[in-house]
Scaffold this motif. Sequence first.
Motif, PDB file in Angstrom:
ATOM      1  N   LEU A   1      -6.281  12.991  -5.447  1.00  0.00           N
ATOM      2  CA  LEU A   1      -5.463  12.901  -4.231  1.00  0.00           C
ATOM      3  C   LEU A   1      -6.323  12.564  -3.011  1.00  0.00           C
ATOM      4  N   ALA A   2      -7.496  13.216  -2.926  1.00  0.00           N
ATOM      5  CA  ALA A   2      -8.386  12.942  -1.787  1.00  0.00           C
ATOM      6  C   ALA A   2      -8.809  11.472  -1.800  1.00  0.00           C
ATOM      7  N   LEU A   3      -9.128  10.954  -2.988  1.00  0.00           N
ATOM      8  CA  LEU A   3      -9.516   9.541  -3.120  1.00  0.00           C
ATOM      9  C   LEU A   3      -8.375   8.633  -2.680  1.00  0.00           C
ATOM     10  N   LEU A   4      -7.190   8.944  -3.147  1.00  0.00           N
ATOM     11  CA  LEU A   4      -5.996   8.152  -2.822  1.00  0.00           C
ATOM     12  C   LEU A   4      -5.750   8.149  -1.317  1.00  0.00           C
ATOM     13  N   GLY A   5      -5.832   9.349  -0.733  1.00  0.00           N
ATOM     14  CA  GLY A   5      -5.615   9.457   0.709  1.00  0.00           C
ATOM     15  C   GLY A   5      -6.672   8.687   1.483  1.00  0.00           C
ATOM     16  N   ALA A   6      -7.928   8.753   1.010  1.00  0.00           N
ATOM     17  CA  ALA A   6      -9.023   8.043   1.684  1.00  0.00           C
ATOM     18  C   ALA A   6      -8.831   6.529   1.576  1.00  0.00           C
ATOM     19  N   ILE A   7      -8.456   6.051   0.382  1.00  0.00           N
ATOM     20  CA  ILE A   7      -8.243   4.602   0.193  1.00  0.00           C
ATOM     21  C   ILE A   7      -7.121   4.116   1.109  1.00  0.00           C
ATOM     22  N   ALA A   8      -6.006   4.871   1.101  1.00  0.00           N
ATOM     23  CA  ALA A   8      -4.857   4.479   1.927  1.00  0.00           C
ATOM     24  C   ALA A   8      -5.243   4.456   3.401  1.00  0.00           C
ATOM     25  N   ALA A   9      -5.959   5.483   3.842  1.00  0.00           N
ATOM     26  CA  ALA A   9      -6.339   5.563   5.259  1.00  0.00           C
ATOM     27  C   ALA A   9      -7.272   4.413   5.616  1.00  0.00           C
ATOM     28  N   SER A  10      -8.275   4.148   4.780  1.00  0.00           N
ATOM     29  CA  SER A  10      -9.248   3.101   5.134  1.00  0.00           C
ATOM     30  C   SER A  10      -8.581   1.727   5.113  1.00  0.00           C
ATOM     31  N   ALA A  11      -7.680   1.474   4.150  1.00  0.00           N
ATOM     32  CA  ALA A  11      -6.996   0.177   4.118  1.00  0.00           C
ATOM     33  C   ALA A  11      -6.095   0.013   5.331  1.00  0.00           C
ATOM     34  N   GLY A  12      -5.559   1.116   5.815  1.00  0.00           N
ATOM     35  CA  GLY A  12      -4.676   1.057   6.982  1.00  0.00           C
ATOM     36  C   GLY A  12      -5.442   1.182   8.288  1.00  0.00           C
ATOM     37  N   GLY A  13      -6.769   1.292   8.222  1.00  0.00           N
ATOM     38  CA  GLY A  13      -7.572   1.373   9.438  1.00  0.00           C
ATOM     39  C   GLY A  13      -7.487   2.741  10.103  1.00  0.00           C
ATOM     40  N   ALA A  14      -7.040   3.776   9.382  1.00  0.00           N
ATOM     41  CA  ALA A  14      -6.907   5.119   9.959  1.00  0.00           C
ATOM     42  C   ALA A  14      -8.093   5.990   9.531  1.00  0.00           C
ATOM     43  N   SER A  15      -8.163   7.220  10.054  1.00  0.00           N
ATOM     44  CA  SER A  15      -9.271   8.105   9.732  1.00  0.00           C
ATOM     45  C   SER A  15      -9.238   8.533   8.260  1.00  0.00           C
ATOM     46  N   ILE A  16     -10.348   8.280   7.564  1.00  0.00           N
ATOM     47  CA  ILE A  16     -10.430   8.602   6.132  1.00  0.00           C
ATOM     48  C   ILE A  16     -10.318  10.108   5.920  1.00  0.00           C
ATOM     49  N   ARG A  17     -11.011  10.880   6.760  1.00  0.00           N
ATOM     50  CA  ARG A  17     -11.012  12.337   6.594  1.00  0.00           C
ATOM     51  C   ARG A  17      -9.600  12.905   6.726  1.00  0.00           C
ATOM     52  N   ILE A  18      -8.889  12.459   7.775  1.00  0.00           N
ATOM     53  CA  ILE A  18      -7.530  12.978   7.984  1.00  0.00           C
ATOM     54  C   ILE A  18      -6.626  12.532   6.833  1.00  0.00           C
TER      55      ILE A  18
ATOM     56  N   LEU B   1       0.819  -1.200   0.000  1.00  0.00           N
ATOM     57  CA  LEU B   1       0.000   0.000   0.000  1.00  0.00           C
ATOM     58  C   LEU B   1       0.855   1.252   0.000  1.00  0.00           C
ATOM     59  N   ARG B   2       1.838   1.234   0.913  1.00  0.00           N
ATOM     60  CA  ARG B   2       2.686   2.418   1.077  1.00  0.00           C
ATOM     61  C   ARG B   2       3.391   2.740  -0.232  1.00  0.00           C
ATOM     62  N   ALA B   3       3.946   1.706  -0.887  1.00  0.00           N
ATOM     63  CA  ALA B   3       4.653   1.959  -2.150  1.00  0.00           C
ATOM     64  C   ALA B   3       3.686   2.465  -3.217  1.00  0.00           C
ATOM     65  N   ALA B   4       2.486   1.875  -3.281  1.00  0.00           N
ATOM     66  CA  ALA B   4       1.507   2.274  -4.295  1.00  0.00           C
ATOM     67  C   ALA B   4       1.048   3.714  -4.069  1.00  0.00           C
ATOM     68  N   VAL B   5       0.722   4.044  -2.826  1.00  0.00           N
ATOM     69  CA  VAL B   5       0.230   5.396  -2.526  1.00  0.00           C
ATOM     70  C   VAL B   5       1.313   6.435  -2.761  1.00  0.00           C
ATOM     71  N   LEU B   6       2.536   6.124  -2.312  1.00  0.00           N
ATOM     72  CA  LEU B   6       3.639   7.074  -2.497  1.00  0.00           C
ATOM     73  C   LEU B   6       3.880   7.339  -3.973  1.00  0.00           C
ATOM     74  N   GLY B   7       3.915   6.243  -4.752  1.00  0.00           N
ATOM     75  CA  GLY B   7       4.170   6.380  -6.181  1.00  0.00           C
ATOM     76  C   GLY B   7       3.085   7.187  -6.872  1.00  0.00           C
ATOM     77  N   ALA B   8       1.824   6.799  -6.673  1.00  0.00           N
ATOM     78  CA  ALA B   8       0.715   7.484  -7.339  1.00  0.00           C
ATOM     79  C   ALA B   8       0.603   8.933  -6.868  1.00  0.00           C
ATOM     80  N   ASN B   9       0.796   9.144  -5.573  1.00  0.00           N
ATOM     81  CA  ASN B   9       0.725  10.494  -5.005  1.00  0.00           C
ATOM     82  C   ASN B   9       1.784  11.403  -5.638  1.00  0.00           C
ATOM     83  N   ASP B  10       3.009  10.893  -5.732  1.00  0.00           N
ATOM     84  CA  ASP B  10       4.100  11.648  -6.370  1.00  0.00           C
ATOM     85  C   ASP B  10       3.761  11.961  -7.805  1.00  0.00           C
ATOM     86  N   GLY B  11       3.205  10.942  -8.500  1.00  0.00           N
ATOM     87  CA  GLY B  11       2.868  11.130  -9.905  1.00  0.00           C
ATOM     88  C   GLY B  11       1.857  12.244 -10.096  1.00  0.00           C
TER      89      GLY B  11
END
Length: 245
Positions: free
Chosen positions: A201-218, A31-41
């Motif tokens: 970016l908001a979608l990406l952040g939300a997906i990453a947060a929900s997969a990691g069990g963290a707050s989607i909004r944050i 997840l971390r690698a995917a989010v970092l890569g896509a986010n950077d892109g």
Amino acid sequence: MPRDCIGEKYRYDLLQMSHHEIHRAHRIGWLRAAVLGANDGIVSTASLIIGVAAASTSQANILLAGVAGLVAGAMSMAAGEYVSVSSQSDIEKADLELERISIENDYEFEKEELAKIYEGRGLEAELSKQVAEQLMEHDALGAHARDEIGILVNASARPVQAALYSAATFTIGAALPLLVAWAIPGIQLIPAVAASSLVFLALLGAIAASAGGASIRIGAFRVTFWGAMAMALTAGVGRLFGLDS
Ligand SMILES: [Zn+2]
């Protein structure tokens, strides 16, 4: 390929067997690698496109900068990942070799060392000795690697795969604002690229947060905020150094 996926099947069997809480740690690597890569892109290419668009009205220049940014970014991600995974793997190999030699030269000392580790984790002294003895008979290097050094012997690093994975996720991220820039030329381009990139970016952040069990909004707010900052700054730079003015 992120290391912690290796034990996925094993963890799945364990989970099925005994209890119901869902551990998410094994997802982190991918997840971390995917989010970092896509986010950077998204952030780097959208900012580049907006910066060039703020300085020049020529659609060809804007798309050229976007494509060049995508290729350069994907290559630098791949190179960075390749170098970091390779050097990590070199360090681990050297550590394992050191351990192998030490076990070969002083088996009894290594056995005591392992027993001390288990004792430190709460086992009784006698039981620790027995566990250390049996685990070393079974796979001495594996036991020391896992419990003393903290690495999995059979989880071999794959620098090429990691590099390709990073380049691919970067490219997918970068292609989004580039497609928007291509589809919506002219004066609508900057607001369209900015708005759509912030949504991605908001979608990406939300997906990453929900997969990691963290707050989607944050999670969504974090990546959107930094993305907006990057785009605003490059738009300002582009306006300042505008080619046509
Ligand atoms: Zn050792």
